[in-house]
Design an enzyme around this catalytic site. Structure first.
Site, PDB file in Angstrom:
ATOM      1  N   CYS A 152     -11.703  39.233 -42.884  1.00 23.74           N
ATOM      2  CA  CYS A 152     -11.038  39.317 -41.587  1.00 23.74           C
ATOM      3  C   CYS A 152     -11.179  40.737 -41.052  1.00 23.74           C
ATOM      4  CB  CYS A 152      -9.564  38.968 -41.716  1.00 23.74           C
ATOM      5  SG  CYS A 152      -9.222  37.418 -42.561  1.00 23.74           S
ATOM      6  N   CYS A 187       4.601  46.624 -33.023  1.00 19.85           N
ATOM      7  CA  CYS A 187       3.320  47.158 -33.481  1.00 19.85           C
ATOM      8  C   CYS A 187       3.280  48.681 -33.522  1.00 19.85           C
ATOM      9  CB  CYS A 187       2.198  46.631 -32.576  1.00 19.85           C
ATOM     10  SG  CYS A 187       0.545  47.101 -33.147  1.00 19.85           S
ATOM     11  N   CYS A 198     -13.590  36.080 -40.005  1.00 20.06           N
ATOM     12  CA  CYS A 198     -12.523  35.849 -39.038  1.00 20.06           C
ATOM     13  C   CYS A 198     -12.394  37.105 -38.188  1.00 20.06           C
ATOM     14  CB  CYS A 198     -11.205  35.537 -39.733  1.00 20.06           C
ATOM     15  SG  CYS A 198      -9.836  35.209 -38.593  1.00 20.06           S
ATOM     16  N   CYS A 222       3.493  45.893 -27.352  1.00 22.41           N
ATOM     17  CA  CYS A 222       4.119  44.998 -28.317  1.00 22.41           C
ATOM     18  C   CYS A 222       5.139  45.780 -29.154  1.00 22.41           C
ATOM     19  CB  CYS A 222       3.061  44.383 -29.228  1.00 22.41           C
ATOM     20  SG  CYS A 222       1.768  43.482 -28.326  1.00 22.41           S
ATOM     21  N   ARG A 237      -0.848  30.945 -44.533  1.00 14.39           N
ATOM     22  CA  ARG A 237      -1.061  32.204 -45.248  1.00 14.39           C
ATOM     23  C   ARG A 237       0.169  33.105 -45.143  1.00 14.39           C
ATOM     24  NH1 ARG A 237      -5.212  32.682 -43.396  1.00 14.39           N
ATOM     25  NH2 ARG A 237      -5.187  34.118 -41.638  1.00 14.39           N
ATOM     26  N   CYS A 257      -3.918  51.699 -28.425  1.00 13.40           N
ATOM     27  CA  CYS A 257      -3.815  50.422 -27.738  1.00 13.40           C
ATOM     28  C   CYS A 257      -2.948  50.533 -26.488  1.00 13.40           C
ATOM     29  CB  CYS A 257      -3.228  49.375 -28.679  1.00 13.40           C
ATOM     30  SG  CYS A 257      -3.118  47.732 -27.930  1.00 13.40           S
ATOM     31  N   CYS A 299      -7.301  30.674 -35.834  1.00 15.26           N
ATOM     32  CA  CYS A 299      -6.309  31.238 -36.745  1.00 15.26           C
ATOM     33  C   CYS A 299      -5.204  31.815 -35.865  1.00 15.26           C
ATOM     34  CB  CYS A 299      -6.950  32.325 -37.606  1.00 15.26           C
ATOM     35  SG  CYS A 299      -5.772  33.258 -38.621  1.00 15.26           S
TER      36      CYS A 299
END
Length: 351
Positions: free
Chosen positions: A111, A74, A143, A71, A273, A67, A203
């Site tokens: 998901c 992460c 999702c 972040c 959740r 990626c 979401c």
């Protein structure tokens, strides 16, 4: 010390009124002595909208690592040296096998997440085909967690019947620049608004325990309320070795329960959740998280493992909660026989 009337807070929440900042900060800073009062009030709100039902979600990391974003939390980011699997989008047959597992576990939602800033045209095309294949085989809600998305991309997802798109705000707008510099808080909001324009439910939640203040936690909850998101995953930071936040440890089970209660008071009707970090930070108090929350992931997360499905099902059963079918109806019979069968099957599958 000012005494807080938690029943009054529950009634205020149920009336649709917003909990003010002073009250919200008092909830987060309350002593452990009143934790059960908080949870009782949060459960009153949760039960009004969700009774004692628990929704199960199953998460597949269909493309890992590689990626370009930075972040700090992460393990898949460009600045992470965490030892994780890195792979491009997996083949459709593996995605379908994961959907089979989700259906076996009676998860209502499948998901699927991919790493990266935004999917390339070719990856997005393959994702669409995979989603269509899952829809053709299973009665699962889908999702999609695909990064930043344009209006055109969300329209395409809507056209094939994707039920929901996940894109977490992660933290408050004020704290965002301390967590990521390669995209803005506004970029994330734009994606959510594109999803809503396409008629797909949203979401979006956050990651708590990233050096944020109580005001940041409250601002995050307020932002999610303002955006009227449908489903709210609450992640608790797992400090992964090789990430900039690897040495952060700000959470304990009681703090997590206070955070969950606050989100229930501010977001009374939303699906809340308990997501990543549930096993790490709630530990032996995991079942108490189901008093404010009404949903969990069953199985593993993106790059970290969850507890066994059999333990999740036992936790739900022992807490007196019942499972939902994919259509929202109650799965269990009154004597818990259905859940006991599923529990035994899951134990067998995990041996």
């Amino acid at each position: 010390m000012t005494t807080i009337d938690y029943n009054a807070i529950a009634e205020l929440s149920l009336s649709g009124e917003l909990i003010d900042r002073t009250t919200a900060k008092s909830i987060l800073s309350a002593p452990d002595l009143v934790l059960l009062e908080q949870l009782n009030a949060a459960y009153k709100v949760r039960h009004h909208y969700w009774s004692n039902r628990v929704r199960l979600h199953f998460l597949l990391n269909a493309q890992s690592g590689l990626c370009p974003e930075d972040c700090n939390y992460c393990s898949q980011s460009k600045i992470s040296s965490a030892e994780i699997e890195k792979y491009p989008l997996i083949a459709q047959d593996r995605i379908l096998a994961a959907a089979d597992r989700a259906a076996d576990l009676k998860a209502g939602t499948f998901c699927m997440a991919i790493s990266g800033r935004s999917p390339s045209e070719s990856v997005f095309g393959n994702v669409l085909e995979a989603f269509k294949a899952v829809k053709a085989k299973h009665d699962l809600k889908i999702c999609a967690c695909l990064g930043l998305l344009s209006e055109d991309q969300t329209q395409q997802l809507a056209a094939i019947g994707v039920d929901r798109v996940n894109h977490n705000l992660n933290t408050s707008e004020n704290h965002h620049e301390n967590i990521c510099s390669t995209h803005t808080f506004r970029d994330r909001v734009n994606t959510l608004q594109n999803v809503q324009k396409a008629g797909i439910t949203t979401c979006s939640g956050g990651i708590l325990g990233m050096n944020e203040t109580d005001d940041d936690i409250i601002d995050l909850a307020y932002s999610l309320r303002d955006l009227d998101v449908t489903s709210v995953p609450i992640n608790f930071l797992i400090p992964i070795a090789g990430t900039p936040l690897s040495d952060i440890n700000q959470l304990n089970p009681r703090r997590c329960l206070r955070i969950l209660s606050l989100f229930r008071f501010i977001l009374p009707k939303q699906e809340i959740r308990i997501a990543g970090g549930r096993e790490v930070h709630l530990r032996s108090l995991q079942v108490m998280g189901l008093y404010p929350a009404n949903s969990i992931f069953i199985g593993d997360y993106l790059t970290t493992t969850g507890q066994s499905a059999s333990n999740d099902l036992a936790m739900i059963r022992d807490g007196g909660f019942v499972l939902e079918n994919p259509d929202g109806s109650v799965l269990e019979t009154e004597d818990n026989q259905v859940l006991k069968v599923k529990f035994k099957q899951s134990v067998t599958n995990n041996q």
